[in-house]
Design a protein around this motif. Structure first.
Motif: not given
Length: 194
Positions: A138-139, A141-142, A145, A152, A154-156, A159, A190
């Motif tokens: 998640e980190d 991907i965040k 972004i 953009e 949905d990170i969850r 992941a 992504l």
């Protein structure tokens, strides 16, 4: 004159039992191993092992947890050496696949029972390690972004998808080229289109 035995600290003795038991689980597998096998193979009494671990399940959970924790720590440490989220994601998947394959090899798990191992891990409650792994993904991907290199999403959900794909890549004998192609597909999904 009677020689005094040096007392080994409790944590050190527990650690020794844990490390030595990994070899026994690797030799017999989780289901066929009994505490007496472990005791016999590692030179402790079953009572001594039960002093440190309540059950075979607890000992196995700790052995697996320890090895998975090493893989996650390696991921956390090594991705610090990369600047782009893409490189971090590639390295994370590479280490996860390699580490999981080593774990499968270490415990002598055949391809046919990898699914069984996954359910054992879930059953034995190793969710805290999964959470730690998800956080790494998640980190990344965040960060992608925020840097504007990933679109953009949905990170969850992203992941989750990456985690599922990585587990599949690790648990099957995919060739290096196939893994690279799949990672490329993940990145293209992504990345922002130019």
């Amino acid at each position: 004159m009677k020689e005094r035995r040096k007392r080994v600290p409790k944590d050190e003795r527990r650690r020794k039992i844990l490390e030595l038991s990994k070899k026994v689980f690797a030799k017999y597998g989780f289901r066929k191993t009994i505490m007496e096998d472990i005791a016999h193979e590692i030179g402790f009494t079953a009572a001594a092992i039960y002093y440190y671990f309540d059950s075979k399940e607890e000992l196995f959970r700790e052995a697996i947890s320890d090895e998975i924790g090493k893989v996650i720590s390696k991921i956390e440490e090594e991705i610090k050496n990369f600047h782009s989220p893409q490189e971090k994601l590639i390295k994370m998947i590479e280490i996860k696949v390699e580490g999981t394959r080593e774990l499968i090899k270490m415990f002598g798990i055949s391809d046919e029972i990898v699914g069984e191992l996954k359910s054992e891990i879930d059953r034995l409650g190793l969710k805290e390690l999964a959470s730690r792994e998800y956080k790494v993904i998640e980190d990344i991907i965040k960060e992608g972004i925020e840097k504007g290199v990933f679109r953009e999403v949905d990170i969850r959900k992203a992941a989750f998808l990456i985690n599922v794909i990585t587990k599949e890549l690790a648990s099957r004998q995919y060739k290096k080229k196939d893994i690279e192609d799949i990672v490329d597909i993940i990145l293209k999904g992504l990345e922002k289109s130019s």
